[in-house]
Motif scaffolding. Structure first.
Motif, PDB file in Angstrom:
ATOM      1  N   SER A 157      43.033  35.398  27.160  1.00 35.40           N
ATOM      2  CA  SER A 157      42.847  34.618  28.384  1.00 35.40           C
ATOM      3  C   SER A 157      41.449  34.022  28.393  1.00 35.40           C
ATOM      4  O   SER A 157      40.459  34.756  28.363  1.00 35.40           O
ATOM      5  CB  SER A 157      43.034  35.503  29.622  1.00 35.40           C
ATOM      6  OG  SER A 157      44.324  36.071  29.650  1.00 35.40           O
ATOM      7  N   THR A 198      34.484  37.917  38.723  1.00 34.43           N
ATOM      8  CA  THR A 198      35.509  36.944  38.381  1.00 34.43           C
ATOM      9  C   THR A 198      35.545  36.830  36.861  1.00 34.43           C
ATOM     10  O   THR A 198      34.536  37.050  36.183  1.00 34.43           O
ATOM     11  CB  THR A 198      35.251  35.553  38.991  1.00 34.43           C
ATOM     12  OG1 THR A 198      33.965  35.072  38.583  1.00 34.43           O
ATOM     13  CG2 THR A 198      35.311  35.609  40.511  1.00 34.43           C
ATOM     14  N   TRP A 199      36.717  36.467  36.324  1.00 37.43           N
ATOM     15  CA  TRP A 199      36.913  36.390  34.874  1.00 37.43           C
ATOM     16  C   TRP A 199      36.056  35.305  34.253  1.00 37.43           C
ATOM     17  O   TRP A 199      35.595  35.421  33.126  1.00 37.43           O
ATOM     18  CB  TRP A 199      38.393  36.147  34.615  1.00 37.43           C
ATOM     19  CG  TRP A 199      38.821  36.200  33.188  1.00 37.43           C
ATOM     20  CD1 TRP A 199      39.258  35.150  32.421  1.00 37.43           C
ATOM     21  CD2 TRP A 199      38.896  37.356  32.344  1.00 37.43           C
ATOM     22  NE1 TRP A 199      39.600  35.572  31.157  1.00 37.43           N
ATOM     23  CE2 TRP A 199      39.392  36.936  31.082  1.00 37.43           C
ATOM     24  CE3 TRP A 199      38.605  38.709  32.528  1.00 37.43           C
ATOM     25  CZ2 TRP A 199      39.592  37.807  30.016  1.00 37.43           C
ATOM     26  CZ3 TRP A 199      38.803  39.576  31.461  1.00 37.43           C
ATOM     27  CH2 TRP A 199      39.286  39.128  30.224  1.00 37.43           C
ATOM     28  N   ALA A 203      35.647  29.845  37.944  1.00 40.74           N
ATOM     29  CA  ALA A 203      36.827  30.084  38.788  1.00 40.74           C
ATOM     30  C   ALA A 203      36.459  29.945  40.257  1.00 40.74           C
ATOM     31  O   ALA A 203      35.561  30.622  40.747  1.00 40.74           O
ATOM     32  CB  ALA A 203      37.388  31.472  38.512  1.00 40.74           C
ATOM     33  N   SER A 205      38.849  29.829  43.009  1.00 40.68           N
ATOM     34  CA  SER A 205      39.801  30.371  43.972  1.00 40.68           C
ATOM     35  C   SER A 205      39.455  31.805  44.347  1.00 40.68           C
ATOM     36  O   SER A 205      39.105  32.619  43.487  1.00 40.68           O
ATOM     37  CB  SER A 205      41.209  30.321  43.394  1.00 40.68           C
ATOM     38  OG  SER A 205      42.117  31.014  44.222  1.00 40.68           O
ATOM     39  N   SER A 207      41.397  34.088  45.050  1.00 38.48           N
ATOM     40  CA  SER A 207      42.320  35.026  44.402  1.00 38.48           C
ATOM     41  C   SER A 207      41.837  35.435  43.010  1.00 38.48           C
ATOM     42  O   SER A 207      42.335  36.403  42.445  1.00 38.48           O
ATOM     43  CB  SER A 207      43.711  34.394  44.288  1.00 38.48           C
ATOM     44  OG  SER A 207      43.684  33.239  43.465  1.00 38.48           O
ATOM     45  N   ASN A 208      40.848  34.707  42.468  1.00 36.52           N
ATOM     46  CA  ASN A 208      40.288  35.058  41.161  1.00 36.52           C
ATOM     47  C   ASN A 208      39.151  36.071  41.265  1.00 36.52           C
ATOM     48  O   ASN A 208      38.615  36.496  40.241  1.00 36.52           O
ATOM     49  CB  ASN A 208      39.761  33.812  40.449  1.00 36.52           C
ATOM     50  CG  ASN A 208      40.849  32.809  40.119  1.00 36.52           C
ATOM     51  OD1 ASN A 208      40.732  31.644  40.428  1.00 36.52           O
ATOM     52  ND2 ASN A 208      41.933  33.274  39.509  1.00 36.52           N
ATOM     53  N   TYR A 209      38.781  36.433  42.500  1.00 37.91           N
ATOM     54  CA  TYR A 209      37.720  37.424  42.711  1.00 37.91           C
ATOM     55  C   TYR A 209      38.346  38.808  42.825  1.00 37.91           C
ATOM     56  O   TYR A 209      39.307  39.020  43.563  1.00 37.91           O
ATOM     57  CB  TYR A 209      36.936  37.105  43.981  1.00 37.91           C
ATOM     58  CG  TYR A 209      35.980  38.206  44.388  1.00 37.91           C
ATOM     59  CD1 TYR A 209      34.773  38.379  43.730  1.00 37.91           C
ATOM     60  CD2 TYR A 209      36.296  39.079  45.429  1.00 37.91           C
ATOM     61  CE1 TYR A 209      33.897  39.392  44.091  1.00 37.91           C
ATOM     62  CE2 TYR A 209      35.426  40.090  45.800  1.00 37.91           C
ATOM     63  CZ  TYR A 209      34.235  40.246  45.131  1.00 37.91           C
ATOM     64  OH  TYR A 209      33.352  41.257  45.491  1.00 37.91           O
ATOM     65  N   GLY A 220      41.811  38.966  44.887  1.00 32.83           N
ATOM     66  CA  GLY A 220      42.654  39.754  44.014  1.00 32.83           C
ATOM     67  C   GLY A 220      42.560  41.237  44.351  1.00 32.83           C
ATOM     68  O   GLY A 220      41.664  41.679  45.094  1.00 32.83           O
TER      69      GLY A 220
END
Length: 236
Positions: A157, A198-199, A203, A205, A207-209, A220
């Motif tokens: 990823s 975060t990845w 990022a 959004s 939802s990415n945290y 997330g």
């Protein structure tokens, strides 16, 4: 082997940001052999399937460890991220947790623990954390600070393919899984204590945290992680 140009790109990207204060003296004791060996293994023709396996391979390359040595240290000849997390942060004399972002440096290890829905991840840190640009989303809490952390890992990823925070596995927008260098983002409280990640740095959004523990509405699910350092280096 990672090219000098690729190394320069990572160093330049990190150096372009202004650090908030200097790292404590303990940062000089980081196990830089891990970072050096990680750079050397990147680009090897043998595909490493995960971040945890990458860390194992790096230890073998850096210290000449055998499977037996790895098992003595971490409880398995090929630990996954959950096993590394459990064994790194047990009461062991050969590892210390870095609890403040200012102490993070080259050769430290970032381990995200497994959850019911996530298998975890392991990355080798290749330099100090630097402040992420002001106003970069997602904004979780206005009191939190954001930090870009350069890493080496193996993953399927991408960590984002932005020019400012590049993933070496990206050529344009084409991502090739495997070993490489990139950046992740760590969120801390005002004191520097990590509270989430975060990845990728890009990022945006919510939802990415992923918070370490407390659930944040719209974010997330919690993914516990810690940063640590081999001490002594090498541990065996």
């Amino acid at each position: 082997m990672l090219s000098n140009a690729a190394r320069f790109l990572m160093v330049s990207a990190a150096a372009s940001l202004v650090a908030l204060g200097s790292a404590p003296a303990e940062a000089a004791d980081a196990c830089v052999d891990l970072s050096d060996a990680a750079f050397d293994l990147i680009g090897d023709s043998t595909l490493v399937p995960s971040g945890a396996v990458f860390l194992t391979a790096v230890q073998k390359a850096a210290f000449g460890y055998t499977n037996t040595d790895i098992a003595v240290l971490w409880g398995s000849t090929s630990p996954n991220s959950s096993q590394y997390y459990d064994n790194f942060f047990a009461a062991q004399p050969h590892f210390e947790e870095i609890e403040n972002i200012a102490g993070v440096d080259e050769g430290d290890v970032l381990i995200i623990d497994a959850t019911m829905t996530y298998s975890g991840h392991t990355a080798i840190i290749t330099g100090p954390a630097t402040p992420a640009p002001s106003g970069l989303g997602p904004s979780v809490d206005t009191t939190l600070l954001q930090w870009a952390v350069p890493i080496a890992d193996s993953t399927s990823s991408k960590h984002g393919c932005s020019a400012s925070y590049p993933d070496s596995r990206c050529v344009g927008n084409v991502f090739t899984p495997g070993e490489g260098t990139a950046f992740m983002r760590i969120y801390t409280d005002a004191s520097g204590k990590p509270v989430g990640h975060t990845w990728s740095v890009s990022a945006a959004s919510l939802s990415n945290y992923f918070p370490i523990s407390d659930t944040v509405t719209g974010a997330g699910a919690p993914r516990p992680f810690k940063i640590g350092r081999l001490a002594p280096c090498p541990p065996l």
